[in-house]
Write a protein that holds these residues in place. Structure first.
Motif, PDB file in Angstrom:
ATOM      1  N   LEU A  81      -3.470  52.021 -25.007  1.00  0.00           N
ATOM      2  CA  LEU A  81      -2.998  51.159 -26.090  1.00  0.00           C
ATOM      3  C   LEU A  81      -1.706  50.480 -25.650  1.00  0.00           C
ATOM      4  O   LEU A  81      -0.784  51.126 -25.141  1.00  0.00           O
ATOM      5  CB  LEU A  81      -2.768  51.975 -27.367  1.00  0.00           C
ATOM      6  CG  LEU A  81      -2.290  51.154 -28.576  1.00  0.00           C
ATOM      7  CD1 LEU A  81      -3.300  50.077 -28.967  1.00  0.00           C
ATOM      8  CD2 LEU A  81      -2.012  52.072 -29.762  1.00  0.00           C
ATOM      9  N   SER A  82      -1.681  49.165 -25.829  1.00  0.00           N
ATOM     10  CA  SER A  82      -0.518  48.375 -25.447  1.00  0.00           C
ATOM     11  C   SER A  82       0.097  47.737 -26.688  1.00  0.00           C
ATOM     12  O   SER A  82      -0.585  47.517 -27.687  1.00  0.00           O
ATOM     13  CB  SER A  82      -0.961  47.280 -24.454  1.00  0.00           C
ATOM     14  OG  SER A  82      -0.020  46.222 -24.415  1.00  0.00           O
ATOM     15  N   MET A  83       1.395  47.464 -26.616  1.00  0.00           N
ATOM     16  CA  MET A  83       2.068  46.730 -27.691  1.00  0.00           C
ATOM     17  C   MET A  83       2.459  45.358 -27.164  1.00  0.00           C
ATOM     18  O   MET A  83       3.065  45.246 -26.105  1.00  0.00           O
ATOM     19  CB  MET A  83       3.315  47.487 -28.153  1.00  0.00           C
ATOM     20  CG  MET A  83       4.080  46.795 -29.259  1.00  0.00           C
ATOM     21  SD  MET A  83       3.093  46.516 -30.761  1.00  0.00           S
ATOM     22  CE  MET A  83       3.778  47.730 -31.893  1.00  0.00           C
ATOM     23  N   ASN A  84       2.087  44.327 -27.922  1.00  0.00           N
ATOM     24  CA  ASN A  84       2.557  42.980 -27.610  1.00  0.00           C
ATOM     25  C   ASN A  84       3.878  42.792 -28.354  1.00  0.00           C
ATOM     26  O   ASN A  84       3.965  43.091 -29.550  1.00  0.00           O
ATOM     27  CB  ASN A  84       1.504  41.960 -28.065  1.00  0.00           C
ATOM     28  CG  ASN A  84       1.912  40.540 -27.751  1.00  0.00           C
ATOM     29  OD1 ASN A  84       2.914  40.053 -28.260  1.00  0.00           O
ATOM     30  ND2 ASN A  84       1.130  39.879 -26.919  1.00  0.00           N
ATOM     31  N   GLU A  85       4.886  42.286 -27.657  1.00  0.00           N
ATOM     32  CA  GLU A  85       6.224  42.210 -28.258  1.00  0.00           C
ATOM     33  C   GLU A  85       6.299  41.305 -29.493  1.00  0.00           C
ATOM     34  O   GLU A  85       7.264  41.379 -30.249  1.00  0.00           O
ATOM     35  CB  GLU A  85       7.241  41.726 -27.222  1.00  0.00           C
ATOM     36  CG  GLU A  85       7.616  42.770 -26.200  1.00  0.00           C
ATOM     37  CD  GLU A  85       8.931  42.433 -25.525  1.00  0.00           C
ATOM     38  OE1 GLU A  85       8.931  41.557 -24.643  1.00  0.00           O
ATOM     39  OE2 GLU A  85       9.954  43.031 -25.910  1.00  0.00           O
ATOM     40  N   ALA A  86       5.282  40.472 -29.710  1.00  0.00           N
ATOM     41  CA  ALA A  86       5.284  39.612 -30.907  1.00  0.00           C
ATOM     42  C   ALA A  86       5.232  40.448 -32.184  1.00  0.00           C
ATOM     43  O   ALA A  86       5.737  40.029 -33.228  1.00  0.00           O
ATOM     44  CB  ALA A  86       4.093  38.666 -30.876  1.00  0.00           C
ATOM     45  N   THR A  87       4.647  41.636 -32.094  1.00  0.00           N
ATOM     46  CA  THR A  87       4.374  42.433 -33.288  1.00  0.00           C
ATOM     47  C   THR A  87       5.654  42.841 -34.036  1.00  0.00           C
ATOM     48  O   THR A  87       5.668  42.903 -35.259  1.00  0.00           O
ATOM     49  CB  THR A  87       3.527  43.665 -32.902  1.00  0.00           C
ATOM     50  OG1 THR A  87       2.359  43.183 -32.238  1.00  0.00           O
ATOM     51  CG2 THR A  87       3.103  44.480 -34.101  1.00  0.00           C
ATOM     52  N   ALA A  88       6.727  43.100 -33.270  1.00  0.00           N
ATOM     53  CA  ALA A  88       8.001  43.437 -33.921  1.00  0.00           C
ATOM     54  C   ALA A  88       9.062  42.381 -33.605  1.00  0.00           C
ATOM     55  O   ALA A  88      10.265  42.636 -33.721  1.00  0.00           O
ATOM     56  CB  ALA A  88       8.470  44.820 -33.478  1.00  0.00           C
TER      57      ALA A  88
END
Ligand code: ZN
Length: 280
Positions: A3-10
């Protein structure tokens, strides 16, 4: 499945930076991160070296998935296109240092009086050259079609035709579930595609507005909107997608007003539920 987080999310949450994002990835169990090149990385590199980012990622056990985003690659002026190539080379240099092997690129928006065949032709020529440059660094170029009428490549089918003609192992597609739904891309087109050409998958959901009118701000936690995510993932499984990682990418102002800890915690929970029921 990572699972990766795209920095746009926060992105709009208070006191965030690439370091904060990496720390929250570690804290809430995201294995990977998609660094935003146009703001978070640029800000970081004003006072740090790229080697320091590599050390920070390693120290917190977070791996980079793909650079976001090399914008507006096709149908540009010669100067504009040269700028795209310069940026691509820069991202490839960074990629070598931090171990990130993919650059996501998006098509030009708001072209006026440019025909579909001119778009197709330019996109193929640009991607052939960009793919060849990236190859010198062992990097991949991943085209993210944008599910909005203003984008010059806005359905999966169009993007897939283009990368098929480009015909390079290191040029493929970013399938963003929101963009797939946005212009009502065909699941039939996806089911006929070669899964190995899908390099990156962006996970999200959306409110049920009409096709062609959806905006990034309408994105919702995965599983809480109207996108048939299970159908997309089951199809991806059938066509031989690597099932290596999905990246959570939202741009919702309402979530930006939350504590970033909660964005990561809820995001992980919602993403896990979709992954679990599709991939076990
Ligand atoms: Zn995306």
């Amino acid at each position: 499945m990572k699972l990766s987080m795209n920095e746009a999310t926060a992105l709009g949450c208070q006191s965030m930076s690439i370091e904060q994002d990496i720390l929250l990835c570690e804290k809430y169990g995201f294995d990977m991160i998609e660094p935003r090149t146009m703001d978070r990385m640029r800000d970081y590199l004003e006072t740090h070296k790229i080697e320091e980012l590599d050390e920070f990622l390693k120290a917190h056990n977070v791996k980079p998935l793909a650079f976001n985003t090399l914008v507006f690659f096709n149908n540009r002026s010669p100067e504009g296109y040269q700028g795209v190539l310069d940026e691509l080379k820069q991202m490839c240099e960074w990629g070598k240092v931090i171990g990130c092997n993919t650059v996501i690129t998006v098509p030009t928006v708001d072209l006026k009086k440019v025909t579909r065949s001119e778009i197709h032709k330019s996109a193929i020529a640009c991607l052939k050259e960009m793919g060849s440059i990236a190859d010198n660094y062992g990097m991949r170029v991943s085209v993210e079609f944008i599910g909005h009428p203003a984008a010059s490549i806005n359905t999966f089918g169009e993007a897939y035709e283009i990368i098929q003609e480009v015909n390079r192992d290191n040029v493929g597609i970013t399938l963003d579930c929101f963009h797939f739904h946005g212009m009502n891309s065909s699941i039939d087109d996806l089911s006929k595609a070669d899964g190995k050409k899908i390099f990156i998958v962006h996970l999200n959901d959306t409110e049920d507005f009409q096709f062609g009118s959806l905006l990034d701000e309408d994105r919702l936690w995965p599983g809480t909107g109207c996108i048939n995510l299970d159908e997309i993932f089951q199809t991806l499984k059938k066509i031989g997608w690597a099932q290596d990682a999905v990246s959570l990418e939202l741009f919702r102002p309402e979530y930006y007003r939350m504590n970033p800890n909660d964005v990561y915690r809820v995001g992980k929970e919602k993403a896990d539920a979709v992954i679990k029921r599709n991939f076990g």
